[in-house]
Design a protein around this motif. Sequence first.
Motif, PDB file in Angstrom:
ATOM      1  N   ASN A  29       2.585   7.746  -4.633  1.00 56.31           N
ATOM      2  CA  ASN A  29       3.957   7.875  -4.147  1.00 56.31           C
ATOM      3  C   ASN A  29       4.090   9.030  -3.155  1.00 56.31           C
ATOM      4  O   ASN A  29       4.815   8.924  -2.163  1.00 56.31           O
ATOM      5  CB  ASN A  29       4.931   8.059  -5.309  1.00 56.31           C
ATOM      6  N   ALA A  30       3.409  10.126  -3.425  1.00 59.85           N
ATOM      7  CA  ALA A  30       3.463  11.272  -2.514  1.00 59.85           C
ATOM      8  C   ALA A  30       2.854  10.911  -1.157  1.00 59.85           C
ATOM      9  O   ALA A  30       3.391  11.268  -0.107  1.00 59.85           O
ATOM     10  CB  ALA A  30       2.729  12.470  -3.130  1.00 59.85           C
ATOM     11  N   ILE A  31       1.729  10.187  -1.185  1.00 63.42           N
ATOM     12  CA  ILE A  31       1.081   9.778   0.067  1.00 63.42           C
ATOM     13  C   ILE A  31       1.986   8.824   0.845  1.00 63.42           C
ATOM     14  O   ILE A  31       2.201   8.990   2.046  1.00 63.42           O
ATOM     15  CB  ILE A  31      -0.304   9.159  -0.207  1.00 63.42           C
ATOM     16  N   TYR A  32       2.542   7.822   0.170  1.00 63.53           N
ATOM     17  CA  TYR A  32       3.444   6.892   0.851  1.00 63.53           C
ATOM     18  C   TYR A  32       4.683   7.611   1.377  1.00 63.53           C
ATOM     19  O   TYR A  32       5.230   7.246   2.411  1.00 63.53           O
ATOM     20  CB  TYR A  32       3.855   5.743  -0.065  1.00 63.53           C
ATOM     21  N   GLY A  33       5.132   8.630   0.670  1.00 62.50           N
ATOM     22  CA  GLY A  33       6.297   9.392   1.096  1.00 62.50           C
ATOM     23  C   GLY A  33       6.084  10.122   2.410  1.00 62.50           C
ATOM     24  O   GLY A  33       7.041  10.426   3.126  1.00 62.50           O
ATOM     25  N   LEU A  34       4.823  10.400   2.756  1.00 69.26           N
ATOM     26  CA  LEU A  34       4.526  11.075   4.025  1.00 69.26           C
ATOM     27  C   LEU A  34       4.929  10.215   5.222  1.00 69.26           C
ATOM     28  O   LEU A  34       5.146  10.726   6.319  1.00 69.26           O
ATOM     29  CB  LEU A  34       3.036  11.421   4.110  1.00 69.26           C
ATOM     30  N   ALA A  35       5.052   8.905   5.028  1.00 69.05           N
ATOM     31  CA  ALA A  35       5.438   8.008   6.123  1.00 69.05           C
ATOM     32  C   ALA A  35       6.851   8.313   6.613  1.00 69.05           C
ATOM     33  O   ALA A  35       7.136   8.233   7.804  1.00 69.05           O
ATOM     34  CB  ALA A  35       5.341   6.550   5.674  1.00 69.05           C
ATOM     35  N   THR A  36       7.740   8.681   5.702  1.00 66.57           N
ATOM     36  CA  THR A  36       9.115   8.975   6.102  1.00 66.57           C
ATOM     37  C   THR A  36       9.367  10.472   6.255  1.00 66.57           C
ATOM     38  O   THR A  36      10.272  10.866   6.978  1.00 66.57           O
ATOM     39  CB  THR A  36      10.127   8.398   5.082  1.00 66.57           C
ATOM     40  N   ASN A  37       8.574  11.296   5.576  1.00 65.34           N
ATOM     41  CA  ASN A  37       8.736  12.738   5.686  1.00 65.34           C
ATOM     42  C   ASN A  37       7.365  13.416   5.604  1.00 65.34           C
ATOM     43  O   ASN A  37       6.895  13.748   4.515  1.00 65.34           O
ATOM     44  CB  ASN A  37       9.657  13.269   4.582  1.00 65.34           C
ATOM     45  N   TYR A  59      -3.544  18.304  -8.250  1.00 64.32           N
ATOM     46  CA  TYR A  59      -4.246  17.702  -7.119  1.00 64.32           C
ATOM     47  C   TYR A  59      -3.674  18.184  -5.797  1.00 64.32           C
ATOM     48  O   TYR A  59      -2.501  18.535  -5.708  1.00 64.32           O
ATOM     49  CB  TYR A  59      -4.174  16.169  -7.202  1.00 64.32           C
ATOM     50  N   ARG A  60      -4.529  18.179  -4.780  1.00 63.08           N
ATOM     51  CA  ARG A  60      -4.123  18.565  -3.441  1.00 63.08           C
ATOM     52  C   ARG A  60      -4.410  17.406  -2.494  1.00 63.08           C
ATOM     53  O   ARG A  60      -5.464  16.776  -2.586  1.00 63.08           O
ATOM     54  CB  ARG A  60      -4.889  19.803  -2.951  1.00 63.08           C
ATOM     55  N   ILE A  61      -3.476  17.175  -1.581  1.00 63.03           N
ATOM     56  CA  ILE A  61      -3.630  16.140  -0.565  1.00 63.03           C
ATOM     57  C   ILE A  61      -3.598  16.867   0.776  1.00 63.03           C
ATOM     58  O   ILE A  61      -2.624  17.544   1.094  1.00 63.03           O
ATOM     59  CB  ILE A  61      -2.493  15.107  -0.650  1.00 63.03           C
ATOM     60  N   ILE A  62      -4.678  16.747   1.546  1.00 59.73           N
ATOM     61  CA  ILE A  62      -4.789  17.429   2.829  1.00 59.73           C
ATOM     62  C   ILE A  62      -4.709  16.374   3.933  1.00 59.73           C
ATOM     63  O   ILE A  62      -5.385  15.350   3.865  1.00 59.73           O
ATOM     64  CB  ILE A  62      -6.101  18.235   2.909  1.00 59.73           C
ATOM     65  N   TYR A  63      -3.868  16.653   4.923  1.00 60.06           N
ATOM     66  CA  TYR A  63      -3.632  15.643   5.954  1.00 60.06           C
ATOM     67  C   TYR A  63      -3.299  16.280   7.292  1.00 60.06           C
ATOM     68  O   TYR A  63      -2.943  17.451   7.369  1.00 60.06           O
ATOM     69  CB  TYR A  63      -2.494  14.708   5.521  1.00 60.06           C
ATOM     70  N   ASP A  64      -3.458  15.479   8.341  1.00 58.43           N
ATOM     71  CA  ASP A  64      -3.076  15.864   9.695  1.00 58.43           C
ATOM     72  C   ASP A  64      -1.869  15.039  10.110  1.00 58.43           C
ATOM     73  O   ASP A  64      -1.710  13.898   9.676  1.00 58.43           O
ATOM     74  CB  ASP A  64      -4.205  15.567  10.693  1.00 58.43           C
ATOM     75  N   ILE A  65      -1.037  15.627  10.958  1.00 57.89           N
ATOM     76  CA  ILE A  65       0.105  14.902  11.527  1.00 57.89           C
ATOM     77  C   ILE A  65      -0.145  14.779  13.027  1.00 57.89           C
ATOM     78  O   ILE A  65      -0.321  15.782  13.710  1.00 57.89           O
ATOM     79  CB  ILE A  65       1.428  15.661  11.288  1.00 57.89           C
ATOM     80  N   LEU A  66      -0.192  13.542  13.518  1.00 57.03           N
ATOM     81  CA  LEU A  66      -0.355  13.291  14.947  1.00 57.03           C
ATOM     82  C   LEU A  66       0.995  12.812  15.476  1.00 57.03           C
ATOM     83  O   LEU A  66       1.305  11.621  15.439  1.00 57.03           O
ATOM     84  CB  LEU A  66      -1.464  12.258  15.172  1.00 57.03           C
ATOM     85  N   GLU A  67       1.798  13.762  15.929  1.00 56.97           N
ATOM     86  CA  GLU A  67       3.176  13.482  16.353  1.00 56.97           C
ATOM     87  C   GLU A  67       3.252  12.472  17.492  1.00 56.97           C
ATOM     88  O   GLU A  67       4.122  11.615  17.513  1.00 56.97           O
ATOM     89  CB  GLU A  67       3.884  14.769  16.787  1.00 56.97           C
ATOM     90  N   GLU A  68       2.322  12.601  18.443  1.00 56.79           N
ATOM     91  CA  GLU A  68       2.412  11.763  19.644  1.00 56.79           C
ATOM     92  C   GLU A  68       2.258  10.268  19.357  1.00 56.79           C
ATOM     93  O   GLU A  68       2.756   9.437  20.097  1.00 56.79           O
ATOM     94  CB  GLU A  68       1.411  12.217  20.725  1.00 56.79           C
ATOM     95  N   VAL A  69       1.595   9.928  18.252  1.00 52.33           N
ATOM     96  CA  VAL A  69       1.437   8.511  17.890  1.00 52.33           C
ATOM     97  C   VAL A  69       2.060   8.192  16.531  1.00 52.33           C
ATOM     98  O   VAL A  69       1.827   7.116  15.975  1.00 52.33           O
ATOM     99  CB  VAL A  69      -0.054   8.082  17.914  1.00 52.33           C
ATOM    100  N   LEU A  70       2.843   9.127  15.990  1.00 54.64           N
ATOM    101  CA  LEU A  70       3.503   8.952  14.684  1.00 54.64           C
ATOM    102  C   LEU A  70       2.509   8.495  13.613  1.00 54.64           C
ATOM    103  O   LEU A  70       2.670   7.462  12.976  1.00 54.64           O
ATOM    104  CB  LEU A  70       4.668   7.954  14.800  1.00 54.64           C
ATOM    105  N   LEU A  71       1.484   9.302  13.431  1.00 53.99           N
ATOM    106  CA  LEU A  71       0.430   8.980  12.467  1.00 53.99           C
ATOM    107  C   LEU A  71       0.214  10.153  11.522  1.00 53.99           C
ATOM    108  O   LEU A  71       0.166  11.310  11.955  1.00 53.99           O
ATOM    109  CB  LEU A  71      -0.881   8.673  13.205  1.00 53.99           C
ATOM    110  N   VAL A  72       0.093   9.854  10.233  1.00 50.21           N
ATOM    111  CA  VAL A  72      -0.315  10.834   9.234  1.00 50.21           C
ATOM    112  C   VAL A  72      -1.662  10.365   8.712  1.00 50.21           C
ATOM    113  O   VAL A  72      -1.791   9.245   8.218  1.00 50.21           O
ATOM    114  CB  VAL A  72       0.707  10.927   8.071  1.00 50.21           C
ATOM    115  N   GLU A  73      -2.681  11.202   8.880  1.00 49.63           N
ATOM    116  CA  GLU A  73      -4.022  10.842   8.435  1.00 49.63           C
ATOM    117  C   GLU A  73      -4.408  11.723   7.249  1.00 49.63           C
ATOM    118  O   GLU A  73      -4.529  12.934   7.385  1.00 49.63           O
ATOM    119  CB  GLU A  73      -5.022  11.024   9.576  1.00 49.63           C
TER     120      GLU A  73
END
Length: 85
Positions: A29-37, A59-73
């Motif tokens: 749920n936390a990972i899916y939540g990154l799509a909207t926030n 647990y820790r979730i580490i991710y990058d935000i690519l604003e120019e293409v609206l992507l969370v990896e």
Amino acid sequence: MRTYQVTLKKRVLKTLEEIDEPYFSSIKNAIYGLATNPRPPGYKKLKGRDGYRIRVANYRIIYDILEEVLLVEVIEMGHSKDIYD
């Protein structure tokens, strides 16, 4: 409202498969939540490396935000005692 696409590295999927309930659902749920926030309450910008992190229980979730293409990896995920090695 902008929606981001969320992608997960293979190693993140592999780690997720090994996690039991109730943590599995909370993490998913936390990972899916990154799509909207992609910057939810409690997120932190990492020091010493690119990316951000959120906490779900131990647990820790580490991710990058690519604003120019609206992507969370999501690039890394694991128990807090293992994740920062």
